[in-house]
Design an enzyme around this catalytic site. Structure first.
Site, PDB file in Angstrom:
ATOM      1  CG  PHE A 164      14.156  16.719  -2.461  1.00  0.00           C
ATOM      2  CD1 PHE A 164      13.046  17.380  -2.961  1.00  0.00           C
ATOM      3  CD2 PHE A 164      14.263  16.563  -1.085  1.00  0.00           C
ATOM      4  CE1 PHE A 164      12.060  17.886  -2.107  1.00  0.00           C
ATOM      5  CE2 PHE A 164      13.292  17.061  -0.236  1.00  0.00           C
ATOM      6  CZ  PHE A 164      12.186  17.736  -0.752  1.00  0.00           C
ATOM      7  CE  LYS A 177      24.363  11.793  -1.914  1.00  0.00           C
ATOM      8  NZ  LYS A 177      22.889  11.410  -2.071  1.00  0.00           N
ATOM      9  CD  GLU A 235      18.625   9.523  -1.892  1.00  0.00           C
ATOM     10  OE1 GLU A 235      18.121   9.235  -0.789  1.00  0.00           O
ATOM     11  OE2 GLU A 235      19.521  10.386  -2.028  1.00  0.00           O
ATOM     12  CB  SER A 261      16.768  18.070   7.196  1.00  0.00           C
ATOM     13  OG  SER A 261      17.585  16.946   7.489  1.00  0.00           O
ATOM     14  CB  CYS A 305      15.843  26.009   2.610  1.00  0.00           C
ATOM     15  SG  CYS A 305      16.919  26.955   1.520  1.00  0.00           S
ATOM     16  CD  GLU A 357      12.716  22.844   6.959  1.00  0.00           C
ATOM     17  OE1 GLU A 357      13.056  23.602   6.040  1.00  0.00           O
ATOM     18  OE2 GLU A 357      13.497  22.006   7.477  1.00  0.00           O
TER      19      GLU A 357
END
Length: 511
Positions: A163, A187, A190, A240, A295, A396
């Site tokens: 995302f 993909k 969402e 993740s 990240c 994290e």
């Protein structure tokens, strides 16, 4: 008797829906499942996104498989021409794409435009595909025998993207993938799906043939089918660490090539000789940009020796100047977090850190937008006196929370970084070239910055961490990306020379 309808529910039902992109055209979902998409700055639902069924993923893979033979046979010059047009169209429409990122992710426009600029670098790299796919040739390895090596595409490949970079990370993947002659299935997350369809429309306008680029919206159902489908040859993933491990183990178990980039806990070491103002500026920029949802964000500042007090003071002095607000505010430097649930989870680390003995220097929960807005805002937060046993260090956080760990020596700082399970990115701030060179030699991390807080490689190098930050053998984009999306074939050839052929059952020799 008149039946009343709940007005908010009726409004939500009437919202537009983001669907799939299959066979070069929009495709409405048929599964009957969908999820909400929110504007993080207001907290309001703005649209729905379809969730694909197994059958819809199968249809997408079938379309990509059908398109592969013709695309693979397309000349390098034609592929290059199309990629240049893709690059130019993304450049022309960068503000429209940025607006979608702001509306669904929440990042401010300047940050969204920066994301698109870095994605464009990867498309520009892919435009050099004729050079990148060059093989090798060895003449006369044996009498009348030549050997040469080719790079050929894999077939249908897929990308599962996060995302936090809904435009850039797909461009990391699909540029190289389709340049190499593969067909690509995306993909996306969402949480912010609209950019994927906008990119699909631009690729169609650029001349990408039907089926070469596909978008499947969805959740775990779609992910698992991609990982299991026998016609998907390779999967790229960014997300993740727990999910990256799952993607890698499931994909490889099903015979796929997988690169799965996981989480991070990026440390910025500040030595006593560092320029304090430069280090403080870097820590604030790298810790709070995009609300910490990167990240490569700096999560932990490691203050060595006597630099700690002046460094914490310099960082804290800068925090009131950070303008937090919606992307519609031209003065805003940092927007909201992506969902309310994530915002609340990030905020919980502040309470936990204090309970575990850390010092809260700046508390983002005191920001007016956290208290009074319906948006998913959290102000910038700074936690000092953190130890490796605390949750705010071990986890994290992925939000606008910067932690400071104090250590007495360089050796202690290095040990802290190398003992951490993540190995994505790190930075060192110093005026000592010898210390910097020693650090880049010693540290067990994949990407290192020297007086550079976010060492994201340029597109002609490759992006990837070590340890629990990467599952797989190859990093993403750049030269490793070309290697990931191709396989080598070695050809040994001899052309007939009348009178020289004979039966020989011995093992072939080159002399």
């Amino acid at each position: 008797m008149t039946q009343t309808v709940d007005a908010p529910a009726a409004r939500a039902h009437a919202l537009p829906t983001v669907g799939h992109w299959i066979g070069g055209h929009p495709a409405a979902g048929a599964s009957g499942r969908r999820g909400p998409v929110f504007d993080p700055a207001t907290g309001a639902q703005t649209r729905w996104v379809d969730f694909a069924s197994v059958e819809e993923v199968d249809r997408a893979v079938a379309a990509a498989k059908a398109a592969f033979p013709a695309w693979r046979a397309t000349s390098l010059s034609k592929r290059t021409d199309i990629l240049f047009r893709v690059r130019n169209l993304v450049d022309q429409h960068r503000r429209e794409i940025a607006a979608l990122l702001t509306a669904e992710h929440g990042k401010v426009p300047s940050d969204a435009l920066g994301e698109i600029a870095r994605g464009l670098e990867n498309l520009e790299f892919a435009c050099g595909i004729p050079q990148l796919l060059k093989g090798g040739f060895s003449e006369q390895v044996s009498t009348g025998v030549d050997v040469y090596q080719l790079r050929q595409p894999l077939g249908v490949v897929a990308g599962i993207t996060p995302f936090n970079f809904p435009a850039m990370v797909p461009m990391w993947m699909f540029g190289n993938a389709i340049a190499c002659g593969n067909t690509f299935i995306l993909k996306p997350s969402e949480k912010d799906p609209s950019a994927s369809i906008f990119l699909a429309e631009l690729l169609r306008e650029a001349g990408v043939p039907e089926g070469v680029f596909t978008v499947v919206q969805g959740d775990k159902v779609a992910v698992d089918r991609i990982l299991e489908h026998p016609d998907v040859a390779a999967v790229s993933f960014v997300g993740s660490t727990p999910i990256a491990r799952y993607i890698y183990e499931t994909g490889t178990r099903n015979g796929k090539r997988v690169q799965a980039l996981g989480g991070a806990k990026n440390h910025m070491i500040v030595l006593p000789d560092a320029d304090i103002d430069m280090a403080a500026d870097a820590a604030v920029s790298a810790g709070y940009g995009s609300a910490g949802e990167r990240c490569m964000a700096i999560a932990t500042v490691v203050a060595v020796g006597g630099v700690a007090d002046p460094l914490v003071e310099a960082i804290s002095a800068r925090l009131p100047k950070v303008k937090v607000g919606p992307g519609t505010d031209p003065q805003a430097e940092m927007g909201p977090l992506v969902t309310r649930q994530h915002r609340d989870k990030v905020a919980s680390y502040l309470e936990g850190a204090e309970a575990q003995g850390a010092t809260i220097v700046a508390d983002g929960r005191e920001h007016p937008l956290y208290r009074d807005s319906e948006g998913f805002f959290l102000g910038v937060s700074l936690i000092d006196e953190v130890t490796p046993s605390m949750d705010c260090y071990r986890d994290e956080i992925f939000g606008p929370v910067l932690t400071v760990v104090r250590v007495p020596t360089y050796e202690d700082a290095l040990r802290l970084v190398n003992d951490n399970p993540y190995g994505n990115g790190t930075a060192i701030f110093t005026r000592d070239g010898g210390a910097a060179r020693q650090y880049q030699f010693d540290v067990n991390v994949g990407m290192v910055g020297i007086n550079v807080p976010i060492p994201v490689p340029v597109a002609y190098y490759s992006f990837g961490g070590w340890k629990a930050s990467l599952f797989g053998d190859l990093h993403m984009y750049g030269p490793d990306g070309i290697q990931f999306y191709t396989r080598t074939k070695v050809v040994t050839s001899r052309w007939p020379d009348p009178g020289t052929s004979k039966v020989d059952l011995g093992f072939p020799r080159t002399r």
